[in-house]
Design a protein around this motif. Structure first.
Motif, PDB file in Angstrom:
ATOM      1  N   ARG A 102       0.849  -1.189   0.000  1.00  0.00           N
ATOM      2  CA  ARG A 102       0.000   0.000   0.000  1.00  0.00           C
ATOM      3  C   ARG A 102       0.889   1.244   0.000  1.00  0.00           C
ATOM      4  N   HIS A 140       0.548   5.587   0.006  1.00  0.00           N
ATOM      5  CA  HIS A 140      -0.322   6.749   0.176  1.00  0.00           C
ATOM      6  C   HIS A 140       0.524   8.017   0.055  1.00  0.00           C
ATOM      7  N   THR A 149      -4.434  -1.783  -7.638  1.00  0.00           N
ATOM      8  CA  THR A 149      -5.583  -0.893  -7.433  1.00  0.00           C
ATOM      9  C   THR A 149      -5.085   0.534  -7.293  1.00  0.00           C
ATOM     10  N   GLY A 192      -6.606   4.504  -6.069  1.00  0.00           N
ATOM     11  CA  GLY A 192      -7.699   5.281  -5.509  1.00  0.00           C
ATOM     12  C   GLY A 192      -7.266   6.704  -5.233  1.00  0.00           C
ATOM     13  N   SER A 226      -8.498  10.500  -2.943  1.00  0.00           N
ATOM     14  CA  SER A 226      -9.362  11.070  -1.916  1.00  0.00           C
ATOM     15  C   SER A 226      -9.108  12.566  -1.814  1.00  0.00           C
TER      16      SER A 226
END
Length: 302
Positions: A218, A220, A298, A300, A302
């Protein structure tokens, strides 16, 4: 006998006589010095003194080298015919402990290891002492010269300094990377360098390896704008993998949890004695690799 009166007054004369006979058939004192040196290297990172001395990779290397020296001491006791091979390897580990650990256990563990290694290499069985006096003297001279030669050789070789990445500018705020399992292969800690970022150069650790696999990857971003999240079930990096990290934490073999940063990292390159890490969290400034393969990718925002 000079201390015959003392020998008569001490308890367990038969046991002491048996121990004395066993001790004289092997490099006992050399093995004892190696054991003490290994224990001293182990005690420093595992004691409350770690409040003052950061564990880091130096502490991890101290545990590995300390265990290896202790095992080498046992080899000299129970397999004395392996003394030459064991002593040379123990000598190399003892000298390397100065760079890879907390100054070789504050010089004490390193000194004990070097002394035990030289004594073990120079030791000869009792039956060889008579007819081979010249050979014994040569062997002992070589044992005394080995530590000096090794120190000169290692000291004369400049450590490889990691270079700054060229043509690449890292983000001002490094993204956060998490993975449940990080398995490096051919892992080498290259040192510390500066990485150009959008807000000027920043100090970062350089971790080099031939390949690496990450599970439940992951990423970010944290640059203050729309945050992006990149994920993958697994991420495989192969061929000249280089990670530039400003912070790195995780649990070695899922047992010992540690945190590294550019200020507590040992500057000389060392090879940490671990296979994988779990629950890894890192601040990743840059990563370069010949190939990157992601499974279950994946993306994404925000």
């Amino acid at each position: 006998m000079r201390f015959g009166w003392l020998d008569e007054r001490l308890p367990l004369p038969d046991a002491r006589r048996t121990l004395r006979g066993w001790r004289r058939t092997r490099p006992f004192w050399a093995g004892l010095f190696l054991l003490l040196g290994g224990v001293e290297l182990l005690v420093v990172p595992l004691s409350p003194l770690t409040i003052l001395v950061s564990l880091g990779l130096g502490g991890i290397a101290a545990i590995g080298i300390g265990l290896a020296l202790a095992v080498a001491g046992l080899f000299l006791w129970f397999l004395p015919h392996t003394r030459h091979y064991v002593s040379i390897n123990a000598l190399i580990l003892s000298v390397l402990s100065f760079a890879a650990t907390n100054l070789g256990g504050f010089l004490i563990g390193m000194a004990l290891g070097i002394t035990g290694s030289a004594m073990g290499f120079a030791w000869t069985p009792h039956e060889e002492a008579g007819p081979r006096v010249a050979g014994v003297r040569t062997q002992r001279t070589l044992a005394a010269a080995l530590p000096v030669a090794l120190l000169v050789t290692l000291g004369g070789r400049p450590a490889e300094q990691p270079s700054e990445p060229r043509g690449i500018t890292a983000p001002a705020v490094p993204p956060t990377v998490t993975t449940t399992r990080f398995s490096p292969h051919g892992f080498l800690l290259a040192g510390v360098t500066t990485v150009p970022t959008a807000r000027g150069p920043r100090k970062a650790m350089v971790l080099r390896m031939t390949s690496a696999s990450l599970t439940d990857y992951r990423l970010h971003t944290r640059d203050g704008h729309d945050e992006l999240a990149l994920g993958a079930r697994s991420l495989d990096l192969k061929g000249r993998v280089t990670l530039y990290l400003t912070k790195f934490s995780g649990c070695l073999e899922g047992l010992l949890c540690v945190t590294f940063d550019p200020d507590t990292l040992p500057v000389p390159p060392v090879v940490p004695p671990f296979v994988f890490m779990t629950d890894v969290t890192a601040e990743q400034a840059l990563v370069t690799s010949d190939s990157i393969t992601a499974n279950g990718l994946t993306l994404g925002a925000s």
